[in-house]
Design a protein around this motif. Sequence first.
Motif, PDB file in Angstrom:
ATOM      1  N   LEU A  61       0.860  -1.184  -0.026  1.00 51.44           N
ATOM      2  CA  LEU A  61       0.013  -0.154   0.031  1.00 51.44           C
ATOM      3  C   LEU A  61       0.908   1.110  -0.113  1.00 51.44           C
ATOM      4  O   LEU A  61       1.782   1.333   0.904  1.00 51.44           O
ATOM      5  CB  LEU A  61      -0.687  -0.042   1.328  1.00 51.44           C
ATOM      6  CG  LEU A  61      -2.013  -1.111   1.186  1.00 51.44           C
ATOM      7  CD1 LEU A  61      -2.424  -1.491   2.453  1.00 51.44           C
ATOM      8  CD2 LEU A  61      -2.994  -0.931   0.490  1.00 51.44           C
ATOM      9  N   ILE A  62       0.447   2.145  -1.007  1.00 51.66           N
ATOM     10  CA  ILE A  62       1.634   3.252  -1.186  1.00 51.66           C
ATOM     11  C   ILE A  62       1.242   4.326  -0.077  1.00 51.66           C
ATOM     12  O   ILE A  62      -0.016   4.504   0.256  1.00 51.66           O
ATOM     13  CB  ILE A  62       1.544   3.703  -2.789  1.00 51.66           C
ATOM     14  CG1 ILE A  62       2.529   4.753  -2.997  1.00 51.66           C
ATOM     15  CG2 ILE A  62       0.058   4.424  -2.971  1.00 51.66           C
ATOM     16  CD1 ILE A  62       2.705   5.196  -4.348  1.00 51.66           C
ATOM     17  N   ARG A  63       2.444   4.968   0.294  1.00 50.56           N
ATOM     18  CA  ARG A  63       2.306   6.269   1.162  1.00 50.56           C
ATOM     19  C   ARG A  63       3.224   7.259   0.397  1.00 50.56           C
ATOM     20  O   ARG A  63       4.204   6.762  -0.413  1.00 50.56           O
ATOM     21  CB  ARG A  63       2.954   6.021   2.403  1.00 50.56           C
ATOM     22  CG  ARG A  63       1.763   5.586   3.340  1.00 50.56           C
ATOM     23  CD  ARG A  63       1.593   4.000   3.435  1.00 50.56           C
ATOM     24  NE  ARG A  63       0.489   3.543   4.281  1.00 50.56           N
ATOM     25  CZ  ARG A  63      -0.411   3.182   3.743  1.00 50.56           C
ATOM     26  NH1 ARG A  63      -1.152   3.392   2.499  1.00 50.56           N
ATOM     27  NH2 ARG A  63      -1.646   2.681   4.530  1.00 50.56           N
ATOM     28  N   TRP A  64       2.824   8.554   0.743  1.00 51.40           N
ATOM     29  CA  TRP A  64       3.987   9.662   0.214  1.00 51.40           C
ATOM     30  C   TRP A  64       4.466  10.560   1.254  1.00 51.40           C
ATOM     31  O   TRP A  64       3.585  11.157   2.216  1.00 51.40           O
ATOM     32  CB  TRP A  64       3.169  10.447  -0.867  1.00 51.40           C
ATOM     33  CG  TRP A  64       3.822  11.661  -1.464  1.00 51.40           C
ATOM     34  CD1 TRP A  64       5.144  11.808  -1.394  1.00 51.40           C
ATOM     35  CD2 TRP A  64       3.174  12.761  -2.132  1.00 51.40           C
ATOM     36  NE1 TRP A  64       5.353  13.030  -1.917  1.00 51.40           N
ATOM     37  CE2 TRP A  64       4.148  13.524  -2.370  1.00 51.40           C
ATOM     38  CE3 TRP A  64       1.836  13.172  -2.159  1.00 51.40           C
ATOM     39  CZ2 TRP A  64       3.915  14.666  -3.284  1.00 51.40           C
ATOM     40  CZ3 TRP A  64       1.414  14.165  -3.112  1.00 51.40           C
ATOM     41  CH2 TRP A  64       2.352  15.065  -3.415  1.00 51.40           C
ATOM     42  N   GLN A  65       5.817  10.465   1.375  1.00 47.64           N
ATOM     43  CA  GLN A  65       6.263  11.466   2.339  1.00 47.64           C
ATOM     44  C   GLN A  65       6.246  12.805   1.815  1.00 47.64           C
ATOM     45  O   GLN A  65       7.301  13.082   1.208  1.00 47.64           O
ATOM     46  CB  GLN A  65       7.591  10.824   2.738  1.00 47.64           C
ATOM     47  CG  GLN A  65       8.333  11.615   3.966  1.00 47.64           C
ATOM     48  CD  GLN A  65       7.483  11.483   5.171  1.00 47.64           C
ATOM     49  OE1 GLN A  65       7.438  10.314   5.745  1.00 47.64           O
ATOM     50  NE2 GLN A  65       7.002  12.640   5.862  1.00 47.64           N
ATOM     51  N   HIS A  66       5.480  13.360   2.026  1.00 48.14           N
ATOM     52  CA  HIS A  66       5.138  14.943   1.319  1.00 48.14           C
ATOM     53  C   HIS A  66       6.197  15.861   1.964  1.00 48.14           C
ATOM     54  O   HIS A  66       6.244  15.713   3.386  1.00 48.14           O
ATOM     55  CB  HIS A  66       3.773  15.063   1.439  1.00 48.14           C
ATOM     56  CG  HIS A  66       3.488  16.717   0.670  1.00 48.14           C
ATOM     57  ND1 HIS A  66       3.762  17.971   1.166  1.00 48.14           N
ATOM     58  CD2 HIS A  66       2.901  16.843  -0.519  1.00 48.14           C
ATOM     59  CE1 HIS A  66       3.336  18.761   0.300  1.00 48.14           C
ATOM     60  NE2 HIS A  66       2.820  18.240  -0.899  1.00 48.14           N
ATOM     61  N   PRO A  67       6.804  16.642   1.258  1.00 51.07           N
ATOM     62  CA  PRO A  67       7.709  17.811   1.913  1.00 51.07           C
ATOM     63  C   PRO A  67       7.147  18.403   2.927  1.00 51.07           C
ATOM     64  O   PRO A  67       7.781  19.069   3.995  1.00 51.07           O
ATOM     65  CB  PRO A  67       8.437  18.384   0.857  1.00 51.07           C
ATOM     66  CG  PRO A  67       7.510  18.151  -0.388  1.00 51.07           C
ATOM     67  CD  PRO A  67       6.814  16.810  -0.402  1.00 51.07           C
ATOM     68  N   ASP A  68       5.892  18.992   2.882  1.00 47.45           N
ATOM     69  CA  ASP A  68       5.282  19.905   3.826  1.00 47.45           C
ATOM     70  C   ASP A  68       4.218  19.207   4.755  1.00 47.45           C
ATOM     71  O   ASP A  68       4.022  19.629   5.707  1.00 47.45           O
ATOM     72  CB  ASP A  68       4.617  21.026   3.135  1.00 47.45           C
ATOM     73  CG  ASP A  68       5.516  21.676   2.322  1.00 47.45           C
ATOM     74  OD1 ASP A  68       6.852  22.027   2.916  1.00 47.45           O
ATOM     75  OD2 ASP A  68       5.330  21.961   1.209  1.00 47.45           O
ATOM     76  N   LEU A  69       3.365  18.323   3.939  1.00 48.70           N
ATOM     77  CA  LEU A  69       2.243  17.719   4.674  1.00 48.70           C
ATOM     78  C   LEU A  69       2.619  16.504   5.554  1.00 48.70           C
ATOM     79  O   LEU A  69       1.701  15.740   6.188  1.00 48.70           O
ATOM     80  CB  LEU A  69       0.965  17.480   4.047  1.00 48.70           C
ATOM     81  CG  LEU A  69       0.542  18.469   2.714  1.00 48.70           C
ATOM     82  CD1 LEU A  69      -0.324  18.070   1.537  1.00 48.70           C
ATOM     83  CD2 LEU A  69      -0.034  19.680   3.793  1.00 48.70           C
ATOM     84  N   GLY A  70       3.759  15.813   5.493  1.00 49.34           N
ATOM     85  CA  GLY A  70       3.891  14.586   6.384  1.00 49.34           C
ATOM     86  C   GLY A  70       3.722  13.401   5.432  1.00 49.34           C
ATOM     87  O   GLY A  70       3.386  13.592   4.066  1.00 49.34           O
ATOM     88  N   LEU A  71       3.586  12.313   6.308  1.00 55.29           N
ATOM     89  CA  LEU A  71       3.294  11.235   5.310  1.00 55.29           C
ATOM     90  C   LEU A  71       1.635  10.979   5.049  1.00 55.29           C
ATOM     91  O   LEU A  71       0.740  10.751   5.907  1.00 55.29           O
ATOM     92  CB  LEU A  71       3.529   9.894   6.573  1.00 55.29           C
ATOM     93  CG  LEU A  71       3.479   8.345   5.775  1.00 55.29           C
ATOM     94  CD1 LEU A  71       4.778   8.310   4.610  1.00 55.29           C
ATOM     95  CD2 LEU A  71       3.716   7.411   6.706  1.00 55.29           C
ATOM     96  N   LEU A  72       1.583  10.902   3.775  1.00 53.04           N
ATOM     97  CA  LEU A  72       0.139  10.814   3.418  1.00 53.04           C
ATOM     98  C   LEU A  72      -0.363   9.655   2.710  1.00 53.04           C
ATOM     99  O   LEU A  72       0.367   8.760   2.132  1.00 53.04           O
ATOM    100  CB  LEU A  72      -0.035  11.954   2.267  1.00 53.04           C
ATOM    101  CG  LEU A  72       0.228  13.251   2.170  1.00 53.04           C
ATOM    102  CD1 LEU A  72       0.028  14.055   0.990  1.00 53.04           C
ATOM    103  CD2 LEU A  72      -0.374  13.912   3.350  1.00 53.04           C
ATOM    104  N   GLY A  73      -1.635   9.170   3.199  1.00 53.24           N
ATOM    105  CA  GLY A  73      -2.132   7.978   2.745  1.00 53.24           C
ATOM    106  C   GLY A  73      -2.682   8.151   1.238  1.00 53.24           C
ATOM    107  O   GLY A  73      -3.067   9.172   0.893  1.00 53.24           O
TER     108      GLY A  73
END
Length: 288
Positions: A61-73
């Motif tokens: 299941l993918i997650r995105w470590q967004h530079p400003d918003l944190g770990l996004l589902g």
Amino acid sequence: HAKSAGRNSYKFYTADLNARAREILEIESQLRYALDRDEFVLHYQPQVDLRTGEIIGAEALIRWQHPDLGLLGPVRFIEVAEERGFIVQIGNWVIQEACRQLAQWRRQGLPRISLAVNLSTLQFKQQDLAVHLQRALSAHGLVGSDLDVEVTESVIMDDVETTIHTIDRIKSMGLQLSIDDFGTGYSSLSYLKRFKADKLKIDRSFVRDIPMDADDSAIARAIINMAKNLNMTVIAEGVETIEQWKFLDREGCHAAQGYLLAKPVPAKEFEKLLEKGVLLPERLTSSA
Ligand code: C2E
Ligand code: MG
Ligand code: MG
Ligand code: MG
């Protein structure tokens, strides 16, 4: 409701909308750089044999470590990725990364499992999806049966030539085809037969209120029986309680996935689960 709540709730509502609109802008502006910056990460959730508790597979299941918003589902960005034309590239990264990780676990001598990846309907419109899957498997010394692909019913309904052709090819390569979120889409039962899916995943919404809710229990039971009669493996999604587990076991459901056993976790943590090999809910709760 909205009327009686008056002005204040309207203000809150628009404030929420603005927040989400801002978030979407923020996501859109950063998404194009995310792959290059290596900001995506896969978490893994075990799929467990209901009878024995053995880990038989895992869903990536993918997650995105967004530079400003944190770990996004994924619910925060997958739709945007689809709309803005990034989903094919992101999906290809998911396939590559899942294969890389699985091969690494094999080299470490961990128990053999297969990995499931979620594919967007848009990926099936690509002529070269099967080629891409084959390349990723070969590059890591894996074979088709090492991967499951999870698709929702919408891909089945999207019965353009390309989709049918691609599904046939993927299946002939030995990959297993799972229907995700089963029961929430519009597919007719005859499509199920035509696409020769190997697995059915009972949507979480039907699992949530079993065994208390008689209707949901009847639906879950019907899905299990139908799948078994069509020689498909049935997996229940979103299993959170012992009562759900017992009901599903009694009804002959093959496998379960859910917080009762484990939440999706980073690769390193998943290795610890794999080393144990078996996740029995009784044990998990009595040791808590
Ligand atoms: P899905 O494929 O149905 O994945 C199951 C979702 O249910 C996951 O949410 C998982 O964390 C959650 N879940 C598992 N067990 C439980 C439980 O016991 N209780 C509850 N409340 N939730 C549980 P997640 O990771 O947020 O993913 C949401 C959806 O995003 C996925 O639903 C899938 O449709 C999509 N998705 C995830 N990864 C990818 C990907 O790599 N590519 C694409 N195209 N879609 C993805
Ligand atoms: Mg899935
Ligand atoms: Mg699902
Ligand atoms: Mg879903």
